[in-house]
Scaffold this motif. Structure first.
Motif, PDB file in Angstrom:
ATOM      1  N   GLY A 160      -2.557  34.282  19.769  1.00  0.00           N
ATOM      2  CA  GLY A 160      -1.894  35.245  20.645  1.00  0.00           C
ATOM      3  C   GLY A 160      -0.888  34.586  21.573  1.00  0.00           C
ATOM      4  O   GLY A 160       0.219  35.100  21.774  1.00  0.00           O
ATOM      5  N   LEU A 161      -1.229  33.431  22.134  1.00  0.00           N
ATOM      6  CA  LEU A 161      -0.312  32.732  23.031  1.00  0.00           C
ATOM      7  C   LEU A 161       0.928  32.252  22.284  1.00  0.00           C
ATOM      8  O   LEU A 161       2.061  32.377  22.777  1.00  0.00           O
ATOM      9  CB  LEU A 161      -1.032  31.550  23.686  1.00  0.00           C
ATOM     10  CG  LEU A 161      -2.152  31.911  24.675  1.00  0.00           C
ATOM     11  CD1 LEU A 161      -2.857  30.649  25.169  1.00  0.00           C
ATOM     12  CD2 LEU A 161      -1.600  32.704  25.848  1.00  0.00           C
ATOM     13  N   LEU A 162       0.730  31.703  21.089  1.00  0.00           N
ATOM     14  CA  LEU A 162       1.877  31.243  20.307  1.00  0.00           C
ATOM     15  C   LEU A 162       2.761  32.410  19.891  1.00  0.00           C
ATOM     16  O   LEU A 162       3.997  32.299  19.901  1.00  0.00           O
ATOM     17  CB  LEU A 162       1.393  30.464  19.075  1.00  0.00           C
ATOM     18  CG  LEU A 162       0.748  29.105  19.344  1.00  0.00           C
ATOM     19  CD1 LEU A 162       0.171  28.533  18.058  1.00  0.00           C
ATOM     20  CD2 LEU A 162       1.768  28.131  19.936  1.00  0.00           C
ATOM     21  N   SER A 163       2.146  33.527  19.528  1.00  0.00           N
ATOM     22  CA  SER A 163       2.942  34.698  19.154  1.00  0.00           C
ATOM     23  C   SER A 163       3.754  35.203  20.342  1.00  0.00           C
ATOM     24  O   SER A 163       4.919  35.584  20.193  1.00  0.00           O
ATOM     25  CB  SER A 163       2.022  35.814  18.642  1.00  0.00           C
ATOM     26  OG  SER A 163       1.320  35.402  17.481  1.00  0.00           O
ATOM     27  N   ALA A 164       3.139  35.195  21.536  1.00  0.00           N
ATOM     28  CA  ALA A 164       3.871  35.624  22.730  1.00  0.00           C
ATOM     29  C   ALA A 164       5.030  34.674  23.019  1.00  0.00           C
ATOM     30  O   ALA A 164       6.128  35.103  23.402  1.00  0.00           O
ATOM     31  CB  ALA A 164       2.918  35.693  23.923  1.00  0.00           C
TER      32      ALA A 164
ATOM     33  N   ALA B  46       8.930  35.778  23.020  1.00  0.00           N
ATOM     34  CA  ALA B  46       9.822  35.569  24.160  1.00  0.00           C
ATOM     35  C   ALA B  46      11.040  34.732  23.769  1.00  0.00           C
ATOM     36  O   ALA B  46      12.147  34.963  24.260  1.00  0.00           O
ATOM     37  CB  ALA B  46       9.058  34.888  25.295  1.00  0.00           C
ATOM     38  N   ARG B  47      10.833  33.777  22.881  1.00  0.00           N
ATOM     39  CA  ARG B  47      11.937  32.911  22.473  1.00  0.00           C
ATOM     40  C   ARG B  47      12.895  33.618  21.528  1.00  0.00           C
ATOM     41  O   ARG B  47      14.094  33.353  21.517  1.00  0.00           O
ATOM     42  CB  ARG B  47      11.379  31.645  21.808  1.00  0.00           C
ATOM     43  CG  ARG B  47      12.426  30.577  21.555  1.00  0.00           C
ATOM     44  CD  ARG B  47      11.798  29.313  20.995  1.00  0.00           C
ATOM     45  NE  ARG B  47      12.813  28.281  20.833  1.00  0.00           N
ATOM     46  CZ  ARG B  47      13.583  28.136  19.758  1.00  0.00           C
ATOM     47  NH1 ARG B  47      13.421  28.969  18.743  1.00  0.00           N
ATOM     48  NH2 ARG B  47      14.489  27.200  19.695  1.00  0.00           N
ATOM     49  N   GLY B  48      12.377  34.551  20.754  1.00  0.00           N
ATOM     50  CA  GLY B  48      13.219  35.260  19.779  1.00  0.00           C
ATOM     51  C   GLY B  48      13.288  34.505  18.480  1.00  0.00           C
ATOM     52  O   GLY B  48      13.485  33.287  18.455  1.00  0.00           O
ATOM     53  N   GLY B  49      13.111  35.215  17.382  1.00  0.00           N
ATOM     54  CA  GLY B  49      13.128  34.591  16.066  1.00  0.00           C
ATOM     55  C   GLY B  49      14.108  35.282  15.145  1.00  0.00           C
ATOM     56  O   GLY B  49      14.772  36.249  15.516  1.00  0.00           O
ATOM     57  N   PRO B  50      14.200  34.802  13.908  1.00  0.00           N
ATOM     58  CA  PRO B  50      15.119  35.414  12.949  1.00  0.00           C
ATOM     59  C   PRO B  50      14.732  36.864  12.682  1.00  0.00           C
ATOM     60  O   PRO B  50      13.561  37.200  12.582  1.00  0.00           O
ATOM     61  CB  PRO B  50      14.947  34.548  11.686  1.00  0.00           C
ATOM     62  CG  PRO B  50      14.284  33.292  12.148  1.00  0.00           C
ATOM     63  CD  PRO B  50      13.475  33.656  13.348  1.00  0.00           C
ATOM     64  N   SER B  51      15.737  37.711  12.576  1.00  0.00           N
ATOM     65  CA  SER B  51      15.480  39.131  12.287  1.00  0.00           C
ATOM     66  C   SER B  51      15.824  39.487  10.849  1.00  0.00           C
ATOM     67  O   SER B  51      15.730  40.655  10.471  1.00  0.00           O
ATOM     68  CB  SER B  51      16.302  40.008  13.234  1.00  0.00           C
ATOM     69  OG  SER B  51      17.682  39.729  13.085  1.00  0.00           O
TER      70      SER B  51
END
Length: 914
Positions: A486-490, A494-499
């Motif tokens: 959960g922490l890594l997913s958050a 927050a950092r934003g990933g490829p869409s």
């Protein structure tokens, strides 16, 4: 789609002669990895070695001795059912398209998205790193048990010094050997794995032959320490050969203390040990970047490996139960050496399985890390892992992983960490099952794997069984792993990933929304559950930001659509100019932080475009019931993009990518006096059209004067006391009586009450002004209104004002609502009436806007002010020739009132029933 190549482009099927089918590699800087591993060398061999590990030599007696043959077979069957469910999911995903480097991480991230995929991928990577260290330390302990200088009861050479430093040195040397093999590439790893596979197979063959060829014998066991530090009498184990009495004695469970830990064994503890040794089904999938045909090799090789290891385990369980008594099984877990025709070959098998497991973990970890680095999810931290050799070998990721394994080796004993490693593996397995389950439930047309031996039932059962096993093995580690995920997913969110990867969540949402929209039957609508569903027509959002946010507050969980009409005729245009605009409008919605949909249309006129949007916006039971327009006046439009913090560009330029689209599509507001896209005649006609379509209408004036705090999403609002004033009577038709209870008046009350439910407006006091006729006694109408408000659960202050003296006596009683400007009253008289009504409203506001003072003495400067005024909007006249006069009267009525909403409601929206 910058990071993901279209399959048609990858296969060069778009306009080129000579179709070429390249490898399905990920590619990247430094060259694509060479795909040269076959199904056997790339999948079967590493998976078999990982699933055997050291358990096949040192834990067969432990499982059968404590659990008995029947429970041991049940444990093995349950464990392999859990693994088989995940294997089915792996096979389905692997045969649904090109599988690139990264194995399980690639499958999870391209299905569940970068947030979940990246977090589980990192946990899977750490599990492989720690698994490599555990295998190496197990190998060191196995070597020292035979060759260590302090090894008691050993008949070996006993020449190796022992201690923490020496164990660390031996582990580091073995890690150097394993890392060297993995650094030189997948080809050398495959040959080394094949060599260890031959050694392990030869060792297992010698054990199987020994069960048959060796006669009965007594095996002396090492003395065990007693409860007070004294040694217990030495015991003797019996190898009876094939004996039915031995089998009968070994059928039932006989749980006892584990002589290595002193802990009492149970079904759960023995099952956890057995399952820990079988969690290697992803070893072949981790090599997906080096396989010739991963879509075929991964499912075929994994199924073959699982079936082979299952057969070997069952065979060893049966042979051990037929030939070894309970004492030998429980007191000497390494009894294979004692019954072997050539004991050194068993040692070779133990060492080979440990070495191969460490190699498989290290090379699998490096491939996962390289895929994570290529996707750039964790930034510069993983940048060194992007480095590859000319042949495509990610030696940077291998060295990175080698360094982490070396750090883990410093921890020494890793008994506790071994459970964490298994739990991390199970998290990855559950994620693979969840990915396949999501794809199956989403019913996406492009999910059509060639492997069909699965269903959503197997996927769901796989997820549940993996989660159950996690908490069975280690509840603490299971809870910690889910928290870490959960922490890594958050962090990744927050950092934003490829869409551009595609989110299965979007497909699931589409599937569910479509299903529930079909169930949303408009024939079952009830006034108790009415909510505003707004269509806000926007010309240029630069001048409409405050209104855009105010409408977002008025929607009360209902549908909110931003509509825009682009003028033009598609017949005279080469392409549709509307479609390219959607991206910028969606960016506007994100920047403004409103929960709205966007609907654009192309039309020769704004009026026709508004009709289109009113008719076709929405879907099923979610269609706009209220049209919201800005007021048509001569005020110069303001550019709120320049003053709104959400639209100010940061100094570091982090939002430069989104700024050009907004600034290009939304030009500066029109200059004063410049021509408009909508004429006053068409503006009033648009209002009339909406009312004909049975839509409520809201005209918003001077919303730019609202304090920014009132339009924020917070709960504070402005700290200064303020009012929301409601005039539920048509001030341009001043007749007394119960006119405040008509449909339109109740609609005003409902909209004002909805606004008061918004956190930013909680501190506002709702005031309702009741206009008395000249012959109506004070207090009577107020009492009726208070009773009505009590039934409607509306808390408000009621004020009576006298209005309409001298005019009402001459007013025809049967005058139509829309005919107040159709000859019944002259222009001068109507304007005077509008001016008088405007002065009355201003007087009650207490704003000091130049109007006469009101009856409230304390409403002067420094007291509460009116933040927003709700006025009754009369219907437009039936004669379109009088539209301009109608608009002029509205302008006079709402002049200098500050933020004002003129509202006309046509549908019942209040209910006094439960």
């Amino acid at each position: 789609m910058a990071s993901e190549n279209s399959p048609l482009l990858a296969y060069r099927l778009l306009g080129e002669e000579g179709v070429s089918f390249p490898a399905n590699g990920a590619g990247g800087p430094g060259g694509a990895p060479a795909r040269k591993l076959s199904t056997f060398l790339g999948v079967v061999v590493p998976t078999v070695l990982s699933m055997f590990s050291i358990v096949v030599f040192l834990r067969i007696g432990f499982v059968v001795g404590h659990a008995g043959l029947l429970q041991a077979l049940a444990m093995l069957l349950v464990a392999y059912v859990i693994l088989a469910l995940t294997v089915l999911s792996v096979c389905a995903i692997a045969t649904n398209g090109a599988v690139r480097g990264g194995g399980a991480y690639f499958m999870i991230s391209r299905t569940l998205g970068p947030e979940v995929g990246g977090s589980i991928g990192l946990m899977f990577y750490l599990a492989n790193v720690c698994g490599c260290a555990v295998s190496l330390l197990g190998l060191v302990e196995a070597i020292l048990d035979v060759f260590g200088a302090d090894a008691s009861g050993s008949s070996g050479l006993r020449v190796l010094p022992q201690g923490y430093g020496w164990s660390l040195l031996y582990g580091s040397l073995l890690l150097g050997l394993v890392g060297g093999v993995c650094t030189l590439g997948a080809g050398l790893y495959a040959r080394a794995s094949f060599l260890t596979f031959l050694l392990v197979s030869g060792s297992l063959a010698s054990v199987l032959v020994s069960f048959v060829a060796v006669g009965p014998r007594d095996i002396p066991l090492a003395p065990r320490p007693g409860p007070n530090g004294s040694s217990l009498p030495p015991q003797v184990g019996h190898f009876t050969g094939f004996n039915s009495s031995t089998l009968k004695a070994n059928l039932d469970a006989g749980y006892a203390k584990d002589y290595t830990t002193g802990a009492m064994m149970t079904f759960a503890s023995v099952f956890a040990v057995l399952f820990n040794g079988c969690t290697g089904i992803m070893a072949g999938a981790n090599m997906s970047g080096e396989l010739k045909d991963p879509s075929r090799a991964i499912p075929l090789g994994t199924i073959v490996a699982v079936a082979y290891t299952f057969f070997i385990y069952i065979l060893l369980f049966f042979l051990s139960s037929f030939t070894c008594d309970r004492v030998l099984l429980q007191e000497d877990y390494g009894f294979f050496r004692a019954i072997s025709l050539w004991p050194p070959l068993v040692l070779v098998g133990i060492y080979a399985t440990s070495l191969s497991a460490s190699m498989s973990s290290l090379i699998g970890a490096s491939r996962i890390l390289h895929a994570l680095a290529q996707d750039d999810l964790f930034g510069v931290i993983l940048a060194p892992a992007k480095v590859v050799s000319r042949g495509g070998n990610p030696w940077g990721a291998v060295l990175y992983s080698w360094g982490l394994v070396q750090l883990v080796l410093l921890a020494g004993k890793l008994n506790t960490l071994a459970a964490v490693v298994t739990v991390f593996y199970l998290v990855a397995y559950a994620a693979v099952d969840l990915s396949c389950l999501s794809l199956e439930w989403a019913s996406a047309p492009n999910f059509r794997p060639t492997f069909n031996l699965f269903s959503w039932h197997t996927c769901l059962l796989g997820v549940a069984s993996c989660l159950l096993m996690m908490f069975l093995i280690s509840p603490g580690a299971a809870g910690g792993s889910l928290l870490l995920m959960g922490l890594l997913s958050a962090l990744l969110t927050a950092r934003g990933g490829p869409s551009s990867w595609g989110y299965v969540s979007q497909a699931l949402l589409f599937h569910q929304v479509r299903k529930y929209l079909l169930r949303l039957d408009v024939r079952k609508d009830h006034v108790k559950f009415w909510r505003p569903q707004l269509l806000l027509l926007v010309g240029n959002p630069r001048g409409a930001l405050p209104l855009l946010r105010l409408a977002n507050q008025l929607k009360k969980g209902g549908l909110y659509v931003l509509g825009h009409v682009t003028l033009g005729d598609l017949d005279s245009l080469p392409s549709d100019p509307v479609q390219p605009q959607y991206g910028a409008w969606l960016s506007l919605v994100d920047r403004a932080q409103v929960k709205a949909f966007v609907d654009l249309t192309l039309s020769p006129s704004v009026r026709q475009g508004a009709q289109h949007l009113l008719r076709i916006s929405g879907l099923g039971g979610m269609k706009p019931n209220t049209l919201v327009l800005g007021f048509y006046d001569d005020a110069a439009p303001q550019d709120h993009f320049l003053t709104d913090p959400a639209f100010s560009e940061p100094a570091d330029g982090t939002q430069e990518a989104g700024a050009p689209a907004l600034s290009t599509l939304f030009p500066p507001p029109r200059a004063p006096g410049s021509p408009r896209a909508l004429s006053p005649q068409d503006y009033v006609a648009t209002v009339a059209d909406a009312l004909k379509m049975n839509k409520n209408v809201v005209l918003a004036r001077a919303c730019g004067a609202l304090p920014p705090e009132q339009l924020s999403r917070g709960s504070g609002g402005t700290s200064q006391p303020h009012h929301v004033d409601v005039w539920p009577l048509n001030l341009l038709r001043p007749r007394g009586g119960p006119g405040y209870v008509d449909v339109c008046g109740l609609f005003l009350l409902q909209m004002a009450t909805i606004l008061g439910m918004v956190p930013a407006w909680h501190s506002a006091r709702l005031r309702i002004f009741l206009c008395l006729g000249p012959r109506e006694a004070p207090g009577a109408a107020e009492g009726r209104l208070r009773a009505l408000l009590s039934q409607l659960r509306i808390r408000a202050e009621v004020r009576e004002v006298v209005w309409g003296e001298g005019a009402a006596s001459e007013e025809p009683e049967e005058e139509e609502e829309g005919d107040f400007v159709n000859g019944r009253r002259g222009d001068a008289e109507a304007e005077a009436l509008a001016c008088s009504a405007n002065a009355l409203v201003r007087a009650q506001q207490g704003r000091g806007r130049g109007g006469p003072g009101g009856p409230e003495e304390g409403d002067g400067e420094g007291g509460p002010t009116t933040a927003l005024t709700f006025l009754y909007l009369p219907r437009p006249p039936a004669d379109s020739a009088r539209y301009l006069r109608y608009l002029g009267l509205l302008e006079i009525l709402s002049r200098d009132l500050g933020p004002t909403l003129l509202i006309h409601g046509v549908t019942p929206v209040t209910c006094t029933d439960l």
